[in-house]
Scaffold this motif. Structure first.
Motif, mmCIF file in Angstrom:
data_model
loop_
_atom_site.group_PDB
_atom_site.id
_atom_site.type_symbol
_atom_site.label_atom_id
_atom_site.label_comp_id
_atom_site.label_asym_id
_atom_site.label_seq_id
_atom_site.Cartn_x
_atom_site.Cartn_y
_atom_site.Cartn_z
ATOM 1 N N ASP A 198 0.791 -1.229 0.000
ATOM 2 C CA ASP A 198 0.000 0.000 0.000
ATOM 3 C C ASP A 198 0.829 1.287 0.000
ATOM 4 N N LEU A 199 2.119 1.181 0.185
ATOM 5 C CA LEU A 199 2.950 2.384 0.300
ATOM 6 C C LEU A 199 3.145 3.068 -1.044
ATOM 7 N N GLN A 200 2.979 4.393 -1.043
ATOM 8 C CA GLN A 200 3.111 5.187 -2.265
ATOM 9 C C GLN A 200 4.033 6.383 -1.987
ATOM 10 N N PRO A 201 5.339 6.244 -2.245
ATOM 11 C CA PRO A 201 6.256 7.354 -1.976
ATOM 12 C C PRO A 201 5.997 8.542 -2.896
ATOM 13 N N LEU A 202 6.072 9.739 -2.330
ATOM 14 C CA LEU A 202 5.906 10.971 -3.102
ATOM 15 C C LEU A 202 7.272 11.615 -3.300
ATOM 16 N N PRO A 203 7.627 11.940 -4.533
ATOM 17 C CA PRO A 203 8.941 12.537 -4.776
ATOM 18 C C PRO A 203 9.012 13.963 -4.224
ATOM 19 N N GLY A 204 10.183 14.343 -3.734
ATOM 20 C CA GLY A 204 10.389 15.709 -3.260
ATOM 21 C C GLY A 204 10.480 16.667 -4.437
ATOM 22 N N LYS A 205 9.975 17.868 -4.264
ATOM 23 C CA LYS A 205 9.966 18.841 -5.360
ATOM 24 C C LYS A 205 11.334 19.472 -5.586
ATOM 25 N N LYS A 206 12.098 19.645 -4.541
ATOM 26 C CA LYS A 206 13.357 20.367 -4.664
ATOM 27 C C LYS A 206 14.514 19.515 -4.153
ATOM 28 N N ASP A 207 15.642 19.662 -4.857
ATOM 29 C CA ASP A 207 16.855 18.985 -4.440
ATOM 30 C C ASP A 207 17.693 19.963 -3.616
ATOM 31 N N PHE A 208 17.825 19.664 -2.329
ATOM 32 C CA PHE A 208 18.578 20.541 -1.433
ATOM 33 C C PHE A 208 20.035 20.089 -1.285
ATOM 34 N N GLY A 209 20.446 19.131 -2.093
ATOM 35 C CA GLY A 209 21.765 18.546 -1.948
ATOM 36 C C GLY A 209 22.922 19.513 -2.088
ATOM 37 N N LYS A 210 22.710 20.618 -2.824
ATOM 38 C CA LYS A 210 23.796 21.571 -3.050
ATOM 39 C C LYS A 210 23.794 22.719 -2.055
ATOM 40 N N GLU A 211 22.832 22.708 -1.151
ATOM 41 C CA GLU A 211 22.765 23.782 -0.160
ATOM 42 C C GLU A 211 23.887 23.631 0.867
ATOM 43 N N GLU A 212 24.337 24.746 1.391
ATOM 44 C CA GLU A 212 25.421 24.732 2.371
ATOM 45 C C GLU A 212 25.006 23.972 3.639
ATOM 46 N N GLY A 213 25.857 23.082 4.081
ATOM 47 C CA GLY A 213 25.601 22.322 5.310
ATOM 48 C C GLY A 213 24.787 21.066 5.110
ATOM 49 N N VAL A 214 24.346 20.772 3.897
ATOM 50 C CA VAL A 214 23.537 19.573 3.631
ATOM 51 C C VAL A 214 24.463 18.396 3.333
ATOM 52 N N ILE A 215 24.248 17.292 4.032
ATOM 53 C CA ILE A 215 25.048 16.082 3.821
ATOM 54 C C ILE A 215 24.455 15.225 2.717
ATOM 55 N N GLY A 216 23.137 15.114 2.702
ATOM 56 C CA GLY A 216 22.478 14.333 1.658
ATOM 57 C C GLY A 216 21.043 13.992 2.013
ATOM 58 N N ARG A 217 20.344 13.438 1.026
ATOM 59 C CA ARG A 217 18.977 12.994 1.271
ATOM 60 C C ARG A 217 19.015 11.795 2.210
ATOM 61 N N ALA A 218 18.164 11.779 3.208
ATOM 62 C CA ALA A 218 18.193 10.732 4.231
ATOM 63 C C ALA A 218 18.016 9.341 3.625
ATOM 64 N N SER A 219 17.109 9.208 2.674
ATOM 65 C CA SER A 219 16.857 7.892 2.080
ATOM 66 C C SER A 219 18.064 7.366 1.311
ATOM 67 N N ALA A 220 18.916 8.284 0.821
ATOM 68 C CA ALA A 220 20.103 7.869 0.072
ATOM 69 C C ALA A 220 21.230 7.405 0.990
ATOM 70 N N LEU A 221 21.127 7.715 2.274
ATOM 71 C CA LEU A 221 22.159 7.325 3.230
ATOM 72 C C LEU A 221 21.866 5.985 3.889
ATOM 73 N N VAL A 222 20.773 5.365 3.486
ATOM 74 C CA VAL A 222 20.342 4.094 4.071
ATOM 75 C C VAL A 222 20.544 2.974 3.058
ATOM 76 N N GLU A 223 21.141 1.886 3.492
ATOM 77 C CA GLU A 223 21.285 0.694 2.651
ATOM 78 C C GLU A 223 20.183 -0.296 3.002
ATOM 79 N N THR A 224 19.507 -0.800 1.986
ATOM 80 C CA THR A 224 18.456 -1.784 2.232
ATOM 81 C C THR A 224 18.249 -2.622 0.988
ATOM 82 N N GLU A 225 17.394 -3.626 1.108
ATOM 83 C CA GLU A 225 17.081 -4.471 -0.044
ATOM 84 C C GLU A 225 16.219 -3.690 -1.032
ATOM 85 N N GLN A 226 16.295 -4.101 -2.278
ATOM 86 C CA GLN A 226 15.598 -3.361 -3.334
ATOM 87 C C GLN A 226 14.092 -3.295 -3.102
ATOM 88 N N ASP A 227 13.506 -4.376 -2.582
ATOM 89 C CA ASP A 227 12.055 -4.381 -2.405
ATOM 90 C C ASP A 227 11.611 -3.497 -1.240
#
Length: 326
Positions: A198-227
């Motif tokens: 039932d889960l339906q992820p919604l994409p973020g509208k803006k990429d804050f990755g280049k902003e000062e002090g930002v390390i990265g998107r939280a979901s990209a820092l997590v390792e998990t199985e593809q499913d």
């Protein structure tokens, strides 16, 4: 050389006249067969053997065989002393590595037992996992925190961003979510459920990755199985990990200007200390330590790597010890 000289001298003795009785050619040594060699020929052979013995002994002295032997003996003694020192060092290394190996094995067993006993999980999660074991609840695929790996330096931040969903129970298509809710209701316990279908992820509208002090998107820092990636994207796909409060406040200040806010009103920013700043203004803090259920997979992975490395070291030490002993 000495053995050869001795054999020549024995030959001389056997051929000398004093080994024979005057009455004939019978040897005094009855263990030796009678000789048919004539006296004259015996004398010639004796002289040849004496000369051979003299030449061999002289040649050995000229070539320095005794000195060579003494030097070789001293070199062997030094090599033996070195090998003994090396063996002692290897024995200590082997003992230390075996002790370290036993310690890591014990730690791994503790983590395994903690996981088996649901230690560190929320009450609701323990109830549903226990119900799954008793076949009262179908479709349970474990807890989210046990199925993801997070680098140590981001565990507090990711733990704060996930909040109660760290111990969320994963349910596949065969899982009855109403049944799970009824079980929790009977126990008067709260819990978090993640029905995978039932889960339906919604994409973020803006990429804050280049902003000062930002390390990265939280979901990209997590390792998990593809499913399970859709689960992570749903929960923290619009959360950004930042270095500190100052970075979060600066980004939010810019975000709330004009139309940018409307497009990113669901964004949030979490610091390395576990402080979560929402675009809509609320702030949530978490304990300054990573949740046990989140850090456990990383600890288990690290322990297995250490155990494997120590197994190799112990094997190398044993091979080296055997080589020296042989």
């Amino acid at each position: 050389v000495q053995d050869y000289i001795l054999s020549l001298k024995i030959g001389q003795k056997l051929l000398s006249d004093d080994t024979y009785l005057k009455s004939g050619r019978t040897r005094l040594d009855t263990g030796i067969d009678q000789s048919d060699i004539p006296p004259k020929q015996r004398s010639q052979l004796r002289q040849q053997l004496e000369e051979a013995a003299r030449l061999v002994e002289s040649s050995a002295l000229k070539k320095g065989y005794p000195q060579i032997f003494v030097g070789s003996l001293e070199k062997s003694r030094q090599e033996l002393a070195r090998k003994r020192t090396e063996l002692q060092s290897l024995a200590k290394s082997l003992s230390d590595n075996e002790a370290e190996y036993a310690k890591y094995i014990a730690q791994a067993e503790v983590l395994k037992q903690a996981e088996s006993n649901f230690a560190g999980y929320s009450a609701g999660a323990r109830i549903l996992l226990d119900s799954s074991k008793k076949l009262e609840q179908k479709g349970v695929k474990g807890l989210l925190g046990d199925r993801i790996n997070v680098p140590r330096e981001y565990e507090i931040a990711i733990g704060a961003a996930l909040g109660e969903y760290i111990d969320a129970v994963l349910l596949d298509g065969s899982g009855d979510i109403f049944q799970a809710l009824n079980i929790l209701d009977k126990k008067s316990e709260k819990g978090a459920l993640l029905p995978l279908q039932d889960l339906q992820p919604l994409p973020g509208k803006k990429d804050f990755g280049k902003e000062e002090g930002v390390i990265g998107r939280a979901s990209a820092l997590v390792e998990t199985e593809q499913d399970l990636q859709p689960v992570i994207d749903t929960l923290i796909g619009k959360t950004w990990v930042v270095k500190d409060r100052k970075a979060a406040k600066k980004i939010l200040s810019e975000l709330r200007k004009g139309q940018k806010f409307e497009r990113n009103a669901t964004a949030s920013f979490v610091t390395l200390l576990g402080e979560v700043f929402y675009a809509t203004g609320q702030v949530r803090t978490s304990p300054g330590a990573a949740p046990a259920s989140l850090s456990r997979p990383r600890q288990q992975k690290e322990l297995q790597e250490k155990i494997a490395a120590l197994e190799n070291l112990v094997g190398e030490d044993l091979n080296a010890v055997n080589a020296i002993e042989n």
